[in-house]
Each structure stands twice: as C-alpha cells, then as structure tokens.
Design a protein around this motif. Sequence first.
Motif, PDB file in Angstrom:
ATOM      1  N   THR A  44      -3.905  31.459   3.578  1.00 26.55           N
ATOM      2  CA  THR A  44      -4.307  31.866   5.136  1.00 26.55           C
ATOM      3  C   THR A  44      -5.446  31.887   5.557  1.00 26.55           C
ATOM      4  O   THR A  44      -7.095  31.683   4.610  1.00 26.55           O
ATOM      5  CB  THR A  44      -4.055  32.796   6.002  1.00 26.55           C
ATOM      6  OG1 THR A  44      -2.372  33.673   5.137  1.00 26.55           O
ATOM      7  CG2 THR A  44      -4.386  33.243   6.605  1.00 26.55           C
ATOM      8  N   TYR A  45      -6.288  31.169   6.452  1.00 23.25           N
ATOM      9  CA  TYR A  45      -7.758  30.647   6.805  1.00 23.25           C
ATOM     10  C   TYR A  45      -7.793  31.500   8.132  1.00 23.25           C
ATOM     11  O   TYR A  45      -6.960  30.703   9.202  1.00 23.25           O
ATOM     12  CB  TYR A  45      -7.934  29.310   7.491  1.00 23.25           C
ATOM     13  CG  TYR A  45      -8.655  28.613   5.378  1.00 23.25           C
ATOM     14  CD1 TYR A  45      -9.275  29.010   5.107  1.00 23.25           C
ATOM     15  CD2 TYR A  45      -7.653  28.033   4.710  1.00 23.25           C
ATOM     16  CE1 TYR A  45      -9.562  28.305   3.397  1.00 23.25           C
ATOM     17  CE2 TYR A  45      -7.277  27.436   3.366  1.00 23.25           C
ATOM     18  CZ  TYR A  45      -8.728  27.780   2.908  1.00 23.25           C
ATOM     19  OH  TYR A  45      -9.069  27.046   1.053  1.00 23.25           O
ATOM     20  N   PRO A  46      -7.369  32.351   8.339  1.00 25.55           N
ATOM     21  CA  PRO A  46      -7.548  32.740   9.956  1.00 25.55           C
ATOM     22  C   PRO A  46      -8.393  32.665  11.078  1.00 25.55           C
ATOM     23  O   PRO A  46      -9.229  31.637  10.406  1.00 25.55           O
ATOM     24  CB  PRO A  46      -8.726  34.274   9.743  1.00 25.55           C
ATOM     25  CG  PRO A  46      -8.699  34.023   8.203  1.00 25.55           C
ATOM     26  CD  PRO A  46      -8.199  33.218   7.468  1.00 25.55           C
ATOM     27  N   GLY A  47      -7.558  32.353  12.152  1.00 25.60           N
ATOM     28  CA  GLY A  47      -8.012  30.666  13.052  1.00 25.60           C
ATOM     29  C   GLY A  47      -8.233  29.550  12.909  1.00 25.60           C
ATOM     30  O   GLY A  47      -7.890  29.205  14.206  1.00 25.60           O
ATOM     31  N   MET A  48      -7.753  29.368  12.054  1.00 27.38           N
ATOM     32  CA  MET A  48      -7.420  27.631  11.412  1.00 27.38           C
ATOM     33  C   MET A  48      -5.846  27.433  10.915  1.00 27.38           C
ATOM     34  O   MET A  48      -5.519  26.294  11.169  1.00 27.38           O
ATOM     35  CB  MET A  48      -8.679  27.397  10.625  1.00 27.38           C
ATOM     36  CG  MET A  48      -8.663  25.718  10.527  1.00 27.38           C
ATOM     37  SD  MET A  48      -9.378  25.498   9.150  1.00 27.38           S
ATOM     38  CE  MET A  48     -10.970  25.557   9.782  1.00 27.38           C
ATOM     39  N   SER A  49      -5.683  27.920  10.029  1.00 30.13           N
ATOM     40  CA  SER A  49      -4.097  27.945   9.659  1.00 30.13           C
ATOM     41  C   SER A  49      -3.887  29.492   9.460  1.00 30.13           C
ATOM     42  O   SER A  49      -3.573  30.439   8.057  1.00 30.13           O
ATOM     43  CB  SER A  49      -4.483  27.355   8.052  1.00 30.13           C
ATOM     44  OG  SER A  49      -2.651  27.241   7.030  1.00 30.13           O
ATOM     45  N   GLU A  50      -2.712  30.055   9.762  1.00 26.16           N
ATOM     46  CA  GLU A  50      -1.680  31.151   9.640  1.00 26.16           C
ATOM     47  C   GLU A  50      -0.586  30.825   8.704  1.00 26.16           C
ATOM     48  O   GLU A  50      -0.082  32.359   8.890  1.00 26.16           O
ATOM     49  CB  GLU A  50      -1.582  31.897  11.025  1.00 26.16           C
ATOM     50  CG  GLU A  50      -2.663  32.063  11.946  1.00 26.16           C
ATOM     51  CD  GLU A  50      -3.850  32.912  11.901  1.00 26.16           C
ATOM     52  OE1 GLU A  50      -3.674  34.516  10.714  1.00 26.16           O
ATOM     53  OE2 GLU A  50      -4.666  32.939  11.582  1.00 26.16           O
ATOM     54  N   GLY A  51      -0.171  29.639   8.560  1.00 26.89           N
ATOM     55  CA  GLY A  51       1.442  29.953   7.731  1.00 26.89           C
ATOM     56  C   GLY A  51       1.987  29.626   8.862  1.00 26.89           C
ATOM     57  O   GLY A  51       3.523  29.387   7.927  1.00 26.89           O
ATOM     58  N   LYS A  52       2.620  30.150  10.237  1.00 23.93           N
ATOM     59  CA  LYS A  52       3.818  29.839  11.032  1.00 23.93           C
ATOM     60  C   LYS A  52       4.414  29.442  10.629  1.00 23.93           C
ATOM     61  O   LYS A  52       5.974  29.454  10.358  1.00 23.93           O
ATOM     62  CB  LYS A  52       3.779  29.753  12.253  1.00 23.93           C
ATOM     63  CG  LYS A  52       2.906  31.277  11.919  1.00 23.93           C
ATOM     64  CD  LYS A  52       2.311  31.485  14.159  1.00 23.93           C
ATOM     65  CE  LYS A  52       1.499  33.472  14.492  1.00 23.93           C
ATOM     66  NZ  LYS A  52       1.085  33.519  15.596  1.00 23.93           N
ATOM     67  N   LEU A  53       3.997  27.381  10.864  1.00 17.23           N
ATOM     68  CA  LEU A  53       4.655  26.174  10.426  1.00 17.23           C
ATOM     69  C   LEU A  53       5.703  26.489   8.634  1.00 17.23           C
ATOM     70  O   LEU A  53       6.535  26.144   9.086  1.00 17.23           O
ATOM     71  CB  LEU A  53       3.517  24.935  10.707  1.00 17.23           C
ATOM     72  CG  LEU A  53       4.684  23.879  10.333  1.00 17.23           C
ATOM     73  CD1 LEU A  53       6.412  24.022  11.563  1.00 17.23           C
ATOM     74  CD2 LEU A  53       4.034  22.868  10.923  1.00 17.23           C
ATOM     75  N   ASN A  54       4.494  26.452   7.915  1.00 13.58           N
ATOM     76  CA  ASN A  54       5.655  26.713   6.826  1.00 13.58           C
ATOM     77  C   ASN A  54       6.254  27.379   6.395  1.00 13.58           C
ATOM     78  O   ASN A  54       7.685  27.480   6.032  1.00 13.58           O
ATOM     79  CB  ASN A  54       3.953  26.484   5.400  1.00 13.58           C
ATOM     80  CG  ASN A  54       3.550  25.321   4.942  1.00 13.58           C
ATOM     81  OD1 ASN A  54       4.316  24.501   4.637  1.00 13.58           O
ATOM     82  ND2 ASN A  54       2.361  24.872   5.995  1.00 13.58           N
ATOM     83  N   ALA A  55       5.811  28.786   6.766  1.00 11.20           N
ATOM     84  CA  ALA A  55       7.086  30.229   6.900  1.00 11.20           C
ATOM     85  C   ALA A  55       8.415  29.722   7.544  1.00 11.20           C
ATOM     86  O   ALA A  55       9.548  29.946   7.387  1.00 11.20           O
ATOM     87  CB  ALA A  55       6.274  31.133   7.710  1.00 11.20           C
ATOM     88  N   SER A  56       8.572  28.160   8.679  1.00  5.49           N
ATOM     89  CA  SER A  56       8.886  28.190   9.762  1.00  5.49           C
ATOM     90  C   SER A  56      10.224  27.219   8.482  1.00  5.49           C
ATOM     91  O   SER A  56      11.587  27.605   8.608  1.00  5.49           O
ATOM     92  CB  SER A  56       8.628  27.544  10.773  1.00  5.49           C
ATOM     93  OG  SER A  56       8.296  28.385  11.599  1.00  5.49           O
ATOM     94  N   PHE A  57       9.636  26.420   8.084  1.00  2.00           N
ATOM     95  CA  PHE A  57      10.588  25.754   6.955  1.00  2.00           C
ATOM     96  C   PHE A  57      11.065  26.500   5.704  1.00  2.00           C
ATOM     97  O   PHE A  57      11.844  25.896   5.752  1.00  2.00           O
ATOM     98  CB  PHE A  57       9.542  24.109   6.475  1.00  2.00           C
ATOM     99  CG  PHE A  57       9.145  23.786   7.951  1.00  2.00           C
ATOM    100  CD1 PHE A  57      10.600  22.615   7.816  1.00  2.00           C
ATOM    101  CD2 PHE A  57       7.834  23.407   8.667  1.00  2.00           C
ATOM    102  CE1 PHE A  57      10.281  21.402   8.719  1.00  2.00           C
ATOM    103  CE2 PHE A  57       8.300  22.224   9.335  1.00  2.00           C
ATOM    104  CZ  PHE A  57       9.391  21.439   9.413  1.00  2.00           C
ATOM    105  N   TYR A  58      10.228  26.966   4.991  1.00  7.81           N
ATOM    106  CA  TYR A  58      10.900  28.491   4.176  1.00  7.81           C
ATOM    107  C   TYR A  58      11.641  28.732   5.134  1.00  7.81           C
ATOM    108  O   TYR A  58      12.868  28.961   4.226  1.00  7.81           O
ATOM    109  CB  TYR A  58       9.253  29.437   3.657  1.00  7.81           C
ATOM    110  CG  TYR A  58       9.962  30.335   2.967  1.00  7.81           C
ATOM    111  CD1 TYR A  58       9.235  29.996   1.928  1.00  7.81           C
ATOM    112  CD2 TYR A  58      10.651  31.487   2.648  1.00  7.81           C
ATOM    113  CE1 TYR A  58       9.571  31.080   0.420  1.00  7.81           C
ATOM    114  CE2 TYR A  58      10.843  31.732   1.576  1.00  7.81           C
ATOM    115  CZ  TYR A  58      10.265  31.733   0.775  1.00  7.81           C
ATOM    116  OH  TYR A  58      10.218  32.927  -0.001  1.00  7.81           O
ATOM    117  N   ASN A  59      11.859  29.720   5.965  1.00  7.04           N
ATOM    118  CA  ASN A  59      13.040  30.350   6.614  1.00  7.04           C
ATOM    119  C   ASN A  59      14.071  29.575   6.467  1.00  7.04           C
ATOM    120  O   ASN A  59      15.379  29.922   6.277  1.00  7.04           O
ATOM    121  CB  ASN A  59      12.620  31.111   7.520  1.00  7.04           C
ATOM    122  CG  ASN A  59      11.422  31.833   7.153  1.00  7.04           C
ATOM    123  OD1 ASN A  59      11.725  32.850   6.148  1.00  7.04           O
ATOM    124  ND2 ASN A  59      10.851  32.821   8.657  1.00  7.04           N
TER     125      ASN A  59
END
Length: 230
Positions: A44-59
């Motif tokens: 995580t890079y706050p405000g730049m990369s929160e990880g939601k997209l990668n979490a979506s593919f992971y799920n």
Amino acid sequence: MKSRILLLLLVIALTAQTKIVAQIRLENKSAKEKTVLLINSHLTYPGMSEGKLNASFYNVAKAFFISNNYKVLETKIQEGYSIEEEVEKHLQADIIILQTPVNWENTPWIYKKYVDEVFTSALKSQKFLSGDGRSSEDPTKQYGTGGKMKGKKFMISATWNAPKESFNDPKQNLWKGKTADDALFNIAANYLFIGFDVVSGYYCYDIFHNKHIKEDLENYPGHLKKVFAL
C-alpha cells in the motif's frame, strides 16, 4: 441352521460392501481434493495505491478454486507471514498464483524479500531442491534442474500501468517485442528453478485508463479454467 448361516453370510457381505464403498468414496475425495496457494504481494502507498484492484482479482481466483473443490491457502505478504509456514504452504500446494501490481516493471520489494526468505530457508532444509542440478559426475546435467517440486504449477496475475499495445510489438521502445510473460520472467524463473511448470499469466493493462476492468475480472475464471485444465 442353513438359513442362519445364509443370513450371517449376507450380513458379512453387506458389511464388506459398505466398507468397500466407503473406502472408494474416501479415495475419490482424496484424489479430487487439491490445494492452491494464493499470494498477494500488494504494498500500500496511501492515496496512490490502495490495493483494491489486486484484491478483486485475488478474490475472483479464490472463489473460482473454492467452486472447483480446491483447498485454498492464502498469503497476504503485507500482513506478515511465518517463513516456515510459507515453506509448508509451497509443499502442500498443487498450484501457486501470485497476484501482484507491477511497480517500476517488477513486483513490490516485499515480494523479493519474501522469496529470499522462503526459498533460502527451503534451500537450507532441501525441501524445495537438492542443489542447482549440476553434477561433477555427470556434466550433461543442467543448471536449474535440481528442483523437487515437479508436477506443480505457477502462474502470475498482474496489474500494469503499461498498455497492452506496448507488448508483442518490436516497434515499441520499452519491451521491443517481448510479451508480458517475458517481462516478468525473472519472477517465474524462481519457480522453474525448483521444479514448477509455469503457465501463461493473466494481465490487466493500462489500469489508470482501462475501460475494461470489469470484463477483465469477468474473464479471469475462463483463463484459470483453461491454463489449469479444470
């Protein structure tokens, strides 16, 4: 007397049949149940990369394998891990999928640290490999053939800022005709080195301008089904 003997034989036969059926069911269940390890290397890079997209593919991958009767092991590197537990997860897994953003044309640094720690531990214990494959007795044996993890499969699923058009085109300045798999080959090479087969990766390109992320997520199970022959 004869009827009692016949009844006894019938009971014995039925009991034996029941045991055989139960054993067959147990063996079938054991044969069908396989294990997948999902690794999320997002940092995580706050405000730049929160990880939601990668979490979506992971799920999506998690749901796919559960629906196909796989035991799912999970590692989210940013949340911490035990080195020895990760070694054991690799030993248990039939399939390993790395879900990662591509940061500066590579994985986040925490993944390299993870590999250094886990693979070095497994080298010392010789659980992943017994050496680099070479032999003074047999000079024909090649470097990178000492892995013990044969029969297992590894795949990368990655999110890129790079557009799809920047790959597979010799006229492109950066990759000069290389595929996305080629660009991340150093990651796959670790798994080839310990005996894994590496299958074609799945990639979501140009993520800050991509109008097809929904379709990329929807098409992901189809790719998993194809490359793992499920």
